[in-house]
Structure formats: C-alpha cells, structure tokens
Design a protein around this motif. Structure first.
Motif, PDB file in Angstrom:
ATOM      1  N   VAL A 435      73.551  19.720  22.383  1.00  0.00           N
ATOM      2  CA  VAL A 435      74.223  20.983  22.705  1.00  0.00           C
ATOM      3  C   VAL A 435      73.924  21.326  24.154  1.00  0.00           C
ATOM      4  CG1 VAL A 435      74.426  23.402  22.123  1.00  0.00           C
ATOM      5  CG2 VAL A 435      73.968  21.719  20.339  1.00  0.00           C
ATOM      6  N   ASP A 437      76.127  23.595  25.692  1.00  0.00           N
ATOM      7  CA  ASP A 437      76.836  24.865  25.880  1.00  0.00           C
ATOM      8  C   ASP A 437      75.796  25.958  26.108  1.00  0.00           C
ATOM      9  OD1 ASP A 437      78.083  27.246  25.606  1.00  0.00           O
ATOM     10  OD2 ASP A 437      79.223  26.692  23.802  1.00  0.00           O
ATOM     11  N   SER A 439      75.878  29.216  26.529  1.00  0.00           N
ATOM     12  CA  SER A 439      75.899  30.477  25.753  1.00  0.00           C
ATOM     13  C   SER A 439      75.373  30.251  24.342  1.00  0.00           C
ATOM     14  CB  SER A 439      77.309  31.065  25.725  1.00  0.00           C
ATOM     15  OG  SER A 439      78.209  30.106  25.193  1.00  0.00           O
ATOM     16  N   ALA A 440      75.715  29.097  23.777  1.00  0.00           N
ATOM     17  CA  ALA A 440      75.224  28.783  22.431  1.00  0.00           C
ATOM     18  C   ALA A 440      73.708  28.680  22.425  1.00  0.00           C
ATOM     19  CB  ALA A 440      75.829  27.462  21.951  1.00  0.00           C
ATOM     20  N   ALA A 443      72.074  32.071  22.892  1.00  0.00           N
ATOM     21  CA  ALA A 443      72.091  32.873  21.670  1.00  0.00           C
ATOM     22  C   ALA A 443      70.929  32.524  20.755  1.00  0.00           C
ATOM     23  CB  ALA A 443      73.420  32.653  20.936  1.00  0.00           C
ATOM     24  N   VAL A 444      70.692  31.241  20.632  1.00  0.00           N
ATOM     25  CA  VAL A 444      69.576  30.811  19.787  1.00  0.00           C
ATOM     26  C   VAL A 444      68.259  31.318  20.369  1.00  0.00           C
ATOM     27  CG1 VAL A 444      68.320  28.805  18.860  1.00  0.00           C
ATOM     28  CG2 VAL A 444      70.806  28.751  19.014  1.00  0.00           C
ATOM     29  N   THR A 477      68.005  24.126  16.368  1.00  0.00           N
ATOM     30  CA  THR A 477      69.218  23.376  16.713  1.00  0.00           C
ATOM     31  C   THR A 477      69.150  21.946  16.182  1.00  0.00           C
ATOM     32  OG1 THR A 477      68.298  22.678  18.820  1.00  0.00           O
ATOM     33  CG2 THR A 477      69.600  24.711  18.828  1.00  0.00           C
TER      34      THR A 477
END
Lengths: 500, 95, 492
Positions: A435, A437, A439-440, A443-444, A477
C-alpha cells in the motif's frame, strides 16, 4: 606414487598446527584423486560405463581378459584427459605411454592394470583452493594419467567366498596426483571440493562420490615444525569429502601419539572405517609390492598433435577461478559470495540470469540467501528447483519497483517455491501489493495513534517507541504498507525527525 | 648378477606359482644359466639408443566412444570354475 | 578322383571350382587321414563332424557358383587360435576345457572365405618351445624319419602340429603363429613352406598371446603358392587390434613367377655361425647359386648385432609372457586348484597348470622386470632390439631381400635337446632377429640332408614386402625341384 618429493615451501600457520604432548606438529598432505572419466564406453573396450547394472553385464570379452583379447584406446577418454589437464593449467604431453602394472587380485582380470607410469598424458599443473576468510592457497599438481578401473569384490555374500563383478573393470579413470602442498584437513577438503568443481565445469567427471566416480587416496605424514618430512601412510579410497577430513584428523593424531610414545611410523596402506572414524592397516597390502611396470606391448605410444590440444582448448568453458574473478569485477560481489556461487557452474549461471540488468547485491542476497536456503532445506539441486531464474528475477523486480516490500517478498518466495507460480500472480491473487496510497496509510496511522494516547505521550521521552507504532501499522495492514512511508508519516505526526 | 634360492622363492611368489623347496636349487641353476648367457648384452654400447616401443613404425589406432558390446554375462562367465548368480566366485579376500 | 590328398591347396581349389571333386569328398578324405595319422599326435582335437558340416555348406555354395577364395578347402588350426564353441587350450593344462565364445580374427577370415576346419593342432604350451615337446598333450612326431632309422624326430616348434599335419597330408594347410621362429623352423623341419608376415599384417585378436610385440600369425603349407593364397585370406586390418595395420592386402599369388632380374639379395655374413653344419652351409650356397641363376644380384651385407638377438629375445619374450600369462589365475576360466585362501588358490593353480618351460619363462620374465633389474635387463634388451632393427634398415638400403638358412640343423630326436634349455633356444638363432625387427620371413624347402631330412632356406624382406618374399621363394622352389613327401609309415 610420489617418487621425489617436490613441495611448496610454506610457513606453518599457527591454527593448522596440532598440539601434541611434546610440542606442535605440522601435517603434510598429498592426495591422489581417482576421477572416473565421463564417457559412454570403457577406456579400452566397447562396454558401457553406466552405473548400477546387473553383475557382469557390462563386461566385454576384453574386460574379462579372455585369452587373445586386446585393448584399443577410446579416443574420447584421451580428449577428456587433455581437457582436464588444460583445466588444471597443466602441461599436456603430446606423447605418453601406457604401462602395465602387474599384480594379482580377483577383480583385476588381466593380472595387470593398464596405467601410465613414466610418461603420463598430463604433467605439472596447479589448483587454487579457496579457504575460510577469503584465504586461498596454491596446490601443485604433479601429474595426471589415464588408467583402467578394477572390478568389484563383494565380501558379504558368502561366509567363505568373495563374489566378483567386473562391470567397473576397464572404466577409464584419471589419476590426479597432487604435490604434498596441503597442511590441514580443511585444505585437503577444499582441494577435493575445488578439483571436483573444476572437473564438473569441464564435464570430464561427474564428481559423484557416492557412486565412486571420485575417490581419494590421502597421503598423511606429520613432522615437528621445521623438521624434515616424516614417514607417510596412504589412506586408500576415501569416498566422501567429510570422510577425508575425518580420516586425516584421525591419522595425524595416531601418528603423533605413536611418535610421542617413542614409536615409529611405518610406511603402509591404510583403510578408513567411516563407522568408527578410524584408520587401520590393510591386510591385502601388507606384502611389499613390486609392480614390474613395463610398456604395454599391445599398445603403441599415445601420440597426438598440438592442433588436437588447441582444438580442445578452444572449447573449454570459463573455469571457476576466472568466473569468480569476473563475478567480483562485474557484479561487485564479495569474494565469499563469489566463491559460493562458482562452486557449481549451474549456481553461477542461475545467479547471472537473475542479476542481469538488476541490482547485483540484491540478486546475490536473494540467490545465496533465500534461494540456496530453500534448496538446501528441500535437498534439491539447482536443476530440480521449482523456482526459475526468470521468476526469481521478477520477484526482485517487484521489490525494486516497490510493488512489494522485502518482507512480503519472502512470503511470496515461499509460495513460489511451493507452487512454482509466477511472483506477480501470487502478489495479485493473494492481494499482497504494497500500500503506497498516502491517505490510506495516514488513516490507519491516525487510528493507531488515537487508540494509544499513553504510548504517544511516552514517545516524547522515548523516541525509540516509534518502532512499536510502525509494527502496529504493519499489523493492521497485513504488512502491505510501505514501511518507508509509514515511518515518514509517523515521524511527522509524533514530531520526531525522520530517519531518511 | 645371479639369483639364489631366496630370490627364486620371491619371484615365484610375485608370479603366484607355488614352488616346492626341493625345486629351488634346480630352478636357481637354470635361471642363472640363462641369465649369465643374456648378460652378454652388457657388451653392447647402447648409450643414446632409444628402446624399441613397437615392432613396426605405425600410428596407434583409436576407437570411437561408442558402446558396441554388452549383456554378455552368460558368455563371460560360461567357463568360470567358480560362479554363482552371474558373479565369479573366489576364496574370501581380506582387504 | 584317385587320391585327392595329393592335391595342393591351389590344385584342390581349382578341382572344386571345376566340380571334379566335392568339398565333402575332399573333407572326408582328410578326415580319414587325420584318423589314420592319430599316432603322430598332430591334432589335439579333430572336429570331423564340424568339418563335414562346413563342407556341405561349401558344396551348396559351389553348386550355386558362389564361394570364397578357400571354399571347401580343409585346414588345420593351431590350438593358439580361439575358435568359437570349439575347445581352445594353447596346449596348456591351465586352459583345460576352455571353450571360447568368440572366433579369432584370422580364423574368421578363413571361414569367411569358405575354408573348412578339420580340427585343432598341437603346439608347444603357449607356443613356448622349438620342438613341440612342451605341449600338455604330448610331443608331436615328425612324419619324416632319418633314412633307415625309426627314431622319432620332433616336427619343430612351436607350430609342430601344424608342420607335421601339413607334411603328413593331414590337412591342405594350417594356421600357425611365430614369435621367434615358430612357423619357419617347423616348416624347415618338415619340408613345408612357412611364412611369418610383417608384424601387424595379421590381427592378433583372438590368438592366445605369448609375447605381444613379437607374435604374428601365418600359414604353413605344402608349397609357396599355397602360402600366398593362405596369407591373402588370413591377413587384413582389424580395428580390434591396435597394432594391426590398415593397408590393403595384395594378391600375393600375382608375385609368383615374376622375374628376379635385378633383384638384390643380401647374404648376412654374421649368419655363418660357429658350429653350423657344413650341410647347412652348402645348402645356403646352393640357394645363392639358384637366385643368381634366376637373375638376382648377390651382395654380402652386415647385420652386426645378430649375435645379440637371441639373448635379447630371451629377455623380451619372457618379460611379456610373464605379464600376458597373469590372466590364467583360476578365477574366470580354465583350471582351478582350490587353496586355503585366494593366494594359495592362485599359486596352486598356476603351479599345476603351467609346464616346466612356461614356468621357467614366467619366472625369468618376472625377474627381469622386477624392481632393480628392469634397466639392466628389459630396458637394455629393448635398446639392443632397436640396434638390431636398425641393422636391417641399413641392410635394406642396399638390398631387397636377405637369404639365410632357416635353422642351424635338421630335425632332431624327441628328447635329444629337452634337458638343456639353452641348446633348445639356439634353434631360433636365424629366425628370431626377424621377429625382433617386425619383418616378414619365409622358410622354403631346399632339399634333403644326407640323412634324408628336409632342410629349409629363409628369405627376409622389408616390412610389408611379402610379395618379394613370395617371388624369391617361388624361384627357390622352382630351382630345388619337386620335393618328395615323407613315406606314410604312420599308416602301417
């Protein structure tokens, strides 16, 4: 068969010396290696050399020494001996002579072995052996000659009788005689290892010690540092590299103890017993031998031209020492990694296929690390590997372009090894893509920080705790978050300076 | 050079021919007779002479690396005075 | 046909082609002769049934107008040649009962050309001897006797069975082998023709080896033409023998009757040895005169190392035989005498299996090769051998062929020389040089001694120049005139 002892002058290394009751001892080692020539037919007959056939089925009338039978030399065996000589950087003798070595033994049907005594096909050469810590030593080759193998006597079929199978009788052997240039069992093992590698590169011997394609007679003597050579004992037919080491260790200590107790070493032929790890005197060799060598009148001198030699030379493959030097120069490998890779040409080829156009260090780490590890664990040879060089290269590409992390890559590799599937497919199907990204990931991270306010507080005095947060994020993740990105964002959010 | 009885015993041992003690003297005499006769070769000046290797000048023929024979177990063991299950059989050999 | 056994090989060949006689008739006549002459002990294994079967096959071929150069001609085979399915022992106890699963290259050539095998012929054990007295199967008796004397004489050796069988008309011709004179000396002793071709001309494959660097096969026949026909079939390249020569075999028969005009014949002065009988001397002179009369030019030549040939031979041959005979160990074939252990088995087997002369030579050979003696004996002998060969090369720069006696005496009595090995070895004094140098040599009958025994002359040629030998031998044969056959006293 060493007659005049010619050996390299070497300062003894402290770590090679054996501590006796009365002082330090040096071991002097020379090896006679018998390497079965890779050929279809035997040295002087048209019988097959294949291993493991029913008794006496691969025996020609010549091999059984029936009356009136005559030897005719196999041209390919001559070529193989020359090729080996060239691989050992040795002098090739354009004229050599086959002699008869006369003695009686049930598995020697002719009553003599056809060998080469005074005029061998190959003269002096050299083998560079590779040792721990990147050390290397030169071992002199005295000669290489062609000779016939004997048959096999089986002693366990009957209480009072021995059974004789002549399938091996007449198979071509190269006897490769080293100078007594080795000083420790490690060096002797390194020598046989290296010799076997060279023979395999050349394709002149398969080096299969289990099937007896490669056997060593080890000449062992000991001396106090600085003293003249001691009397040597010859340990016959040791058929594994590990046993060579064990036999030398045992024999050297036996000789030292004997001398220190006031005894004398008697020159003799001994056998190594792998069950006990000991050597013992061979009864059949107790009688003094007088082999009555003379030129075999059934054969004329073996003669060929320099063009014949040059033609063979032109077809030689790249040899281990050259390959090692090139891998170091072209790929920036460490001498250690390069040595490991050139140990088998298939390994080096695999590495080069993986490393071509990629990060050489990363390729070397993967090939010598995960890949060889898996092969060893599963007992596979390179040829049997379920993972191809192309696939491993693709896996490295996935790491390099940040599709997956190194950690995920190991997981992907295990799956590749189990299933033989392509790495990209595994990554896709198992959703292992990294991952990236922002923003993803953010967020986590926010979620993790919010759930652990106390830890956030502690980080201010104990910045190392950031690693704990990284771990939590990776866990959430399933390892797919790009670790660099996670580090960077965490550092910013916790008000720490980033690593990179 | 001449041979004594011990030498005859030694040669006979090398040649794996049993010789009785009462034959040694006669054998030694016979061999000495022949040896003293062949020793006239000592008169010949052979300095710088190459020993003869083949009766006729020729180049040795080589064979191709082809399997041309095999499965002759029956043929090669047919005349064996001791044989069992395709093997030759001899009194136990101790290594 | 009144008496088919009177036909020579060439005549029998022509009679068969002309259908004047059948192969079976001819063979049956010889089978009867073999039986009638059993007392001479020339055959150690007659193979009558086998012979008649082969003859039948030949007749079938001849009827179709087919058949090889020797189709239907009955021959004897020296027991040194391995014959497939037919016991072969080299007349040694150690090969008792040995039945080879293969056929020697030379005999294969004969059967390929249609010849018929009458049986296996006696010889000195492993071809070691000059009188056929060392055979395990006993002595062969020479069909020739001294005039007015019934003393049994030796037929020469080692091919004594071959020479006796040919002389007694118990076969049309025979195979033989020659290591130091074993074809030529028996031929001289029996009034037959014997040729030892150049080393490498006949394959040694399948012939029990005596001394590999000296052994050569050749025929013993009634006359020179038969020898030319036989050698033409026996010779030829064999890839199974690394010392076999790859060159075409000429039609030797074409050499017969060619003019000797301008042929240069050398007379080696060193061959006039001390103690040679005046009869042999006179025979030699007669030979010189015959060749001169036929147009040849006679020249004296020198072969200075001749006197060293026999001692050289008696180092080289025993050395090689000591190793060649190591395979007779009781393990894979032949005699085995059980022993308490493997060494005891070897020693007992070889003690019982080898006769005195073979044992003597094996011990001698073992000694000269053993540590400390190799250089003094074997190496020295191989150097002298080079000098002997070089003598011939020099002589052949001057002359085309050499003429010598074949043997220093006529046939002697059985038992006369057997106590003294050296005296026996001297039989080969004129023949052994030829083997050492690898040259071809032929013995041709040249007349009878005052006691009525045959005497032979030897011609020695350049390597692979058998044709000149046949040409010159034919001229001697013509000049000597028709030689009598021995009286068939053994049939009485």
């Amino acid at each position: 068969m060493t007659m005049n002892v010619i050996m390299r002058d070497r300062e003894p290394r402290a770590e090679d010396l054996i501590k006796g009751e009365t002082g330090d001892w040096e071991i002097i080692l020379g090896l006679e290696v018998h390497a079965q020539v890779t050929s279809n037919a035997k040295l002087f007959s048209g019988a097959s050399t294949e291993f493991g056939a029913e008794p006496n089925t691969q025996v020609s009338l010549v091999d059984a020494a029936l009356p009136g039978m005559l030897p005719v030399i196999n041209a390919y065996c001559v070529e193989q001996a020359v090729r080996t000589g060239l691989g050992l950087q040795a002098k090739i003798n354009l004229r050599s002579v086959f002699d008869r070595k006369n003695y009686f033994y049930p598995d020697l049907p002719q009553g003599y072995q056809i060998s080469q005594f005074k005029h061998p096909i190959v003269g002096e050469g050299e083998v560079i052996i590779d040792l721990a810590g990147g050390r290397s030593e030169s071992v002199g080759i005295e000669r290489l000659h062609l000779e016939q193998d004997a048959g096999k006597s089986l002693h366990d079929q009957h209480p009072a009788m021995s059974y004789v199978d002549l399938n091996r009788s007449g198979v071509a052997l190269m006897e490769i005689v080293s100078r007594p240039d080795m000083r420790s069992s490690d060096e002797a093992r390194a020598y046989v290892t290296k010799l076997r590698t060279i023979l395999r590169y050349l394709g002149t011997c398969d080096g299969n010690m289990d099937e007896g394609s490669l056997r060593a007679d080890v000449n062992v003597s000991v001396r106090r540092v600085g003293e003249p050579l001691g009397t040597r004992c010859e340990i016959k037919n040791v058929n594994s590299i590990r046993f060579i080491g064990q036999a030398i260790e045992y024999e050297a200590r036996r000789q030292i103890e004997l001398i220190e107790e006031g005894g004398k070493v008697v020159q003799q032929t001994r056998l190594f017993d792998p069950k006990t790890g000991e050597t013992r005197s061979m009864r059949s060799k107790e009688e003094a031998h007088d082999y009555r060598y003379f030129p075999d009148p059934d054969l004329l001198p073996l003669e060929f031209t320099q063009e014949f030699v040059d033609h063979i030379k032109a077809t030689l493959p790249e040899l281990p020492d050259d390959k090692k030097a090139r891998l170091i120069a072209d790929y920036g490998l460490s001498p250690y990694d390069a040595t490991v890779l050139v140990g088998e040409s298939a390994r080096a080829d695999f590495f080069e296929a993986v490393a071509k156009g990629r990060d050489a260090k990363l390729a070397s780490n993967w090939v010598t690390g995960e890949f060889f590890g898996a092969l060893n664990r599963e007992g596979h040879s390179i040829e049997e590997s379920p993972v191809t060089a192309k696939q491993l290269g693709e896996l490295i590409d996935l790491i390099s372009d940040d599709t997956i992390s190194g950690r995920i890559a190991k997981q992907v590799f295990e799956s590749m090894y189990k299933t033989g599937r392509d790495p990209a497919k595994i990554v896709e199907e198992e959703g292992l893509r990294q991952v990236t990204d922002l923003s993803a990931i953010e967020a986590v991270i926010d979620e993790v920080l919010a759930a652990n306010p106390d830890k956030v507080e502690q980080t201010k005095v104990k910045p190392a705790l950031v690693a704990w947060f990284v771990g939590q994020v990776m866990k959430s993740t399933s390892g797919k978050a790009n670790p660099q990105v996670v580090n960077k964002i965490l550092a910013a959010k916790l008000g720490l300076s980033s690593d990179d | 050079m001449s041979v004594d009885q011990n030498t005859v015993r030694h040669i006979a041992r090398l040649a794996r021919i049993a010789v009785r003690d009462d034959e040694l003297e006669a054998l030694a005499n016979e061999l000495n007779g022949i040896l003293s006769w062949v020793e006239q070769l000592g008169e010949v000046d052979t300095d710088g002479v190459e020993p003869m290797t083949g009766a006729v000048e020729m180049v040795m023929k080589w064979r191709e690396d082809k399997v041309t024979t095999g499965n002759l177990q029956k043929e090669v063991t047919a005349n064996a005075p001791g044989g069992d299950d395709g093997f030759f059989v001899v009194p136990k050999v101790v290594e | 046909m009144s008496d088919p056994i009177k036909l020579s090989l060439a005549e029998a060949r022509d009679a068969l082609k002309a259908k004047k006689i059948s192969a079976v008739e001819l063979t049956q006549a010889y089978v009867d002769e073999v039986e009638a002459g059993a007392g001479l002990n020339a055959y150690v294994l007659p193979t009558a049934e086998h012979a008649l079967n082969m003859a039948k096959a030949s007749d079938a071929k001849l009827a179709r107008g087919e058949g090889g150069a020797l189709e239907g001609l009955p021959l004897g085979v020296k027991d040194l040649f391995c014959t497939e399915g037919v016991r072969t022992t080299a007349c040694s106890h150690i090969l008792v009962g040995f039945v080879p699963p293969y056929e020697s290259h030379v005999t294969s050539n004969l059967w390929r050309d249609g010849a018929v095998m009458l049986g296996k012929l006696n010889n000195d054990e492993f071809a070691m001897g000059s009188s056929n007295e060392t055979s395990y199967y006993g002595s062969v008796i020479n069909p020739w006797r001294r005039a007015g004397d019934t003393t049994p004489l030796v037929p020469g050796g080692s091919s004594g069975g071959s020479s006796a069988a040919v002389a007694a008309r118990m076969c049309l011709a025979a195979t033989a082998t020659d290591t130091g004179g074993s074809i030529r000396q028996p031929a001289a002793f029996t009034g037959t023709v014997g040729i030892k071709p150049t080393y490498g001309r006949c394959s040694r494959w399948g012939i029990v080896a005596f001394a590999s660097s000296l052994d050569q096969a050749g025929p013993i026949t009634r006359d020179v033409r038969d020898a030319a026909i036989m050698l033409g079939s026996m010779a030829g390249y064999d890839p199974q023998d690394a010392t076999s020569v790859d060159r075409p075999v000429p039609d030797y028969e074409l050499a017969l009757g060619q003019s000797l005009k301008g042929l240069s014949v050398g007379i080696p002065k060193e061959y006039r040895v001390d103690g040679m009988s005046s009869e042999i001397d006179a025979l030699w002179d007669k030979g010189i005169e015959w060749l001169k009369a036929a147009g040849a030019v006679i020249k004296e030549v020198s072969l200075p190392h001749t006197k060293y040939a026999l001692p050289t031979y008696y180092i080289v041959a025993p050395a090689e035989c000591s190793s060649n005979l190591a395979r007779y160990d009781g393990v894979r074939y032949g005699l085995r005498v059980e022993g308490s252990d493997i060494t005891d088995m070897y020693e007992k087997t070889r003690a019982e299996g080898f006769g005195d002369e073979v044992r003597r030579r094996v011990l001698m050979g073992t000694y000269v090769l053993s540590a400390g003696y190799y250089d003094a004996y074997y190496l020295k002998a191989q150097k002298v051998r080079s000098l002997i060969a070089h003598d011939f090369i020099k002589a052949f720069a001057d002359v085309d062929v050499l003429l010598t006696p074949t043997a220093p005496s006529a046939a002697f009595g059985i038992g006369e020389n057997s106590d003294d090995p050296l005296a026996m070895y001297l039989n080969d004094v004129f023949t052994v040089t030829v083997n050492l140098a690898g040259l071809p040599g032929i013995s041709v009958p040249a007349g009878l001694s005052s006691q009525g025994l045959p005497l032979g002359l030897q011609l020695i040629g350049r390597t692979f120049d058998e044709e000149t030998l046949f040409k010159a031998a034919y001229a001697i044969e013509e000049a000597a005139g028709v030689q009598p056959a021995p009286a068939a006293w053994w049939k009485a």
